[in-house]
Design an enzyme around this catalytic site. Structure first.
Site: not given
Length: 763
Positions: A207, A258, A267
């Site tokens: 992210n 996460h 990811y």
């Protein structure tokens, strides 16, 4: 077609000629305008290439075809509102505004790609400007709120697609429009480290890397040096390893996102792709990223062990296994693309290892060739590598890898690989978010993944058609399950999960199973040998009135049932290998056709699968423990690539020394491997092996020398005392914390987080 020079291009050209220096905002240092443009053009070259090559005419036509499809279906309707009839923009929870910006990116790639009929077409650019104006007015601006929709679309998805689109169309965009369209990013993506929708959340991993890409591109497009520097600093922080708990890369190669989920292949790949592109884009610029040796090390430590002939193993792709448009070869393609991008800046010590490695992946995978799934800009780089006679075709990676910090073990041999996905109170068993991965109940409960020469097994419609109650390697009851709810975060209440590896050739994986929502309990171990995997289970107990099974195999054989051979305690499946029952058990073999739909397992707003039924053939091998078993056991061998004769003859090849609640152990060819669930002793052919606490041990004797590896997968012990079958004369070499103590071996395991300690002993 000709294209008039835009006002912005003319201004920048004049500035460059005059030697004009532009100053970034908020006191940023003075940076020449050319630096911004050079970095932006480098990014565009990674997306769309720099020149037309007739050798890739078919792929160029495909790029053009995708862009023309976007144009052909474009029908702006301000009353609805929508740009495309199938993507109404009224409800942000539909994700259609995110999809719309992705379509604009597809159009922009067609416009920017040399050789397409759309290349720098003035009318196409004008149409794109009107479409982006429409989206700004109706879908994404600084005044619109997200109304409970997915934060990711607002802060990463749209900013990435929008900045890519603006970079690709840059020479056809008026200055005032560019500033206008990018204005919402000041609200939704101002800083790579902050999450606007959830104040207090600090962005990590993929992210943060994704936001850094958007912030950097906005800085380059608007000539704001402060933004580019902010993106550079955010990525530099990512390159530091973590000791956990939580997100990031760990020293053993694990990657967590996460908080509790292994995500190297999803990811993690997004992270690697973003960082590789940022490194390439900002190379030799005022914002060149430092400490990039850490990225090169991550490639070898975190990614290479999970890539099998260009496929990313599903055991580290998390909930993405349920996404129809993102198969293992897509994740593998992005990994290859990132490595090819890094080759431009990598030191030769890395490059000389990666070139043969990637060439081997590309050469062997003809089932899903890179050219079929990769973007045009990177295909040329891959083809150049394939044509380079100085680069050999590298062999498959071999070795045994224990990723203790994410409960994964991978065992790789020259022709096959075997991965084990476990979970514990540290690592989640399954993630379900955004209505994805609805039937992934048991994917982290000891599921095993066998990779062979059949490179389509895992990506050929397996996940919507496999029986989700009968995943290979798992021990489960047959209770009916409902779809997993959004936000499901199951962590079994056990510390036991991990393994140990010896010399990169042998290993042991172990976990204690605590059933989800049931009384099912079991102790499971996998002994990883050079030609086989020996699976032992013990203490299989349940009291819910349901049947309990252990799934030896559940093989996707595509459009037909291949030849199957069976004998007394063995099964052989043509094209896969053999399965030998080592304790006299009778396996149950099922041959069935199964039909499912991607929509059954993923109903996500932007990822949801279609409702088309797909059918595949399966061969399933089961061990039936009956209803409410009490301390049931199993012992079987998986023999990849073995013939039927080799499978029939395997009985006696391995000796099971113990399979109890105290210790599980095997012996073969001077190799002893054991998991001690608690203090205990096991008799070997050469004497007793004892441990005074929980541990996993693998050791091999070669005349008067013993090589030994030990770990504590339970992470509950401080010091371990091992008494070996032989008298220890001296320690030839050993890791820190390993020493002799009164005829035994003392191993400090406190603080090792389940990682392996090794020693070479003279006996």
């Amino acid at each position: 077609m000709t294209h008039p020079l835009s006002r912005r291009s003319a201004l920048l050209g004049a500035a460059a000629v005059a030697g004009l220096a532009l100053e970034g905002r908020a006191g940023a240092s003075v940076v020449d305008a050319a630096a911004f443009d050079t970095a932006r053009r480098r990014w565009v070259s990674l997306l769309a290439g720099t020149s037309y090559d007739p050798a890739y005419a078919d792929k160029t036509r495909a790029v053009e075809g995708s862009a023309r499809a976007v144009l052909r279906k474009l029908k702006p309707d301000a009353r609805r509102p929508s740009l495309w009839p199938d993507l109404p923009l009224g409800d942000p929870n539909s994700g259609n505004f995110n999809r719309s910006y992705n379509r604009m990116r597809t159009l922009a790639i067609g416009w920017a790609t040399p050789g397409t009929a759309l290349h720098h077409d003035a009318q196409v650019a004008e149409t794109a400007v009107k479409a982006l104006d429409f989206l700004y007015e109706h879908a994404y601006n600084e005044r619109i709120g997200r109304r409970g929709s997915n934060w990711y679309w607002w802060e990463i998805g749209v900013p990435r697609a929008l900045t890519d689109t603006c970079a690709l169309l840059y020479d056809g965009l008026p200055k005032d429009r560019l500033d206008r369209w990018l204005r919402p990013l000041r609200r939704w993506c101002p800083d790579p480290e902050r999450r606007i929708s959830h104040p207090g959340v600090i962005e990590t991993g993929a992210n943060r890397a994704g936001k850094a890409m958007a912030v950097a591109m906005r800085g380059l497009l608007t000539h704001d040096a402060r933004l580019v520097r902010k993106a550079k600093d955010a990525v530099s922080d990512l390159l530091r390893l973590t000791r956990g708990p939580g997100d990031g890369f760990y020293r053993d190669g694990s990657f967590i996102q996460h908080d509790i989920y292994p995500y190297t292949g999803s990811y993690g790949v997004d992270y690697l792709e973003s960082v590789a592109r940022l490194i390439a884009m900002l190379a030799r610029s005022p914002w060149q990223i430092g400490r990039i040796d850490a990225v090169y090390d991550l490639v070898d430590r975190s990614f290479v062990p999970f890539v099998f002939d260009g496929l990313m193993m599903d055991c580290v792709r998390g909930r993405q296994i349920s996404v129809q448009g993102h198969r293992d070869h897509h994740s593998g393609q992005k990994t290859i693309e990132a490595i090819l991008t890094l080759l431009d800046t990598a030191p030769e010590k890395h490059a000389k290892r990666w070139r043969p490695l990637v060439k081997g992946w590309l050469t062997r995978n003809q089932a899903v060739p890179y050219q079929a799934v990769a973007p045009l800009a990177s295909i040329a780089r891959a083809d150049a590598l394939l044509r380079d006679p100085s680069v050999p075709v590298g062999p498959r990676t071999t070795g045994t890898y224990v990723f203790a910090d994410m409960d994964r073990v991978v065992h790789r041999r020259p022709t096959w690989a075997y991965a084990i996905a476990m979970s514990s109170r540290r690592i989640g068993a399954v993630e379900a978010m955004n209505r994805e991965n609805l039937h992934g109940w048991y994917t982290g409960d000891g599921m095993t993944y066998l990779y062979t020469a059949d490179l389509t097994h895992w990506n050929d419609e397996l996940w919507p058609t496999i029986d989700p109650y009968r995943l290979p390697g798992t021990t489960v009851d047959r209770r009916k399950r409902g779809d997993l709810r959004h936000g499901t975060r199951r962590r079994p209440a056990t510390p036991w999960a991990g393994g140990v590896a010896l010399d990169g050739e042998y290993g042991l994986a172990v976990m204690k199973l605590i059933g989800d929502g049931s009384s099912l309990r079991a102790k499971k171990a996998w002994f990883l040998l050079d030609d086989a995997v020996i699976a032992l289970g013990t203490g299989i107990t349940a009291s819910d009135g349901r049947r309990v099974e252990t799934v030896v195999e559940n093989r996707n054989t595509h459009g037909a049932h291949p030849a199957l051979s069976k004998g007394d305690g063995w099964v052989h499946l043509a094209g896969v290998g053999g399965y030998a029952l080592l304790d006299g058990a009778k396996p149950k073999v099922l041959r069935e056709k199964r039909t499912g739909r991607w929509r059954d397992i993923d109903k996500g707003a932007t990822t949801g699968g279609d409702s088309t039924p797909v059918t595949r053939h399966y061969t399933t091998i089961l061990l039936d423990h009956g209803v409410d078993p009490r301390k049931a056991r199993y012992a079987y061998a998986v023999l990849p690539d073995a013939s039927a004769n080799q499978t029939a003859a395997y009985q006696g090849r391995v000796k099971i020394l113990a399979n109890s609640g105290t210790v599980q152990a095997i012996y073969r060819d001077n190799l002893v491997a054991a998991v001690f669930w608690r203090a205990g002793t096991v008799e070997t052919d050469e004497g007793p092996l004892s441990a005074d606490g929980p541990c996993a041990v693998v050791m091999r004797r070669d005349q008067f020398q013993v090589r030994l590896a030990v770990a504590d997968p339970s992470r509950t012990a401080d010091d371990l005392k091992l008494t070996l079958p032989w008298r220890i004369k001296s320690i030839r070499k050993a890791d820190r914390g390993v020493r002799r103590s009164k005829g035994a071996l003392k191993v400090e395991v406190a603080g090792t987080r389940g990682h392996t300690r090794t020693a070479v002993l003279n006996v």
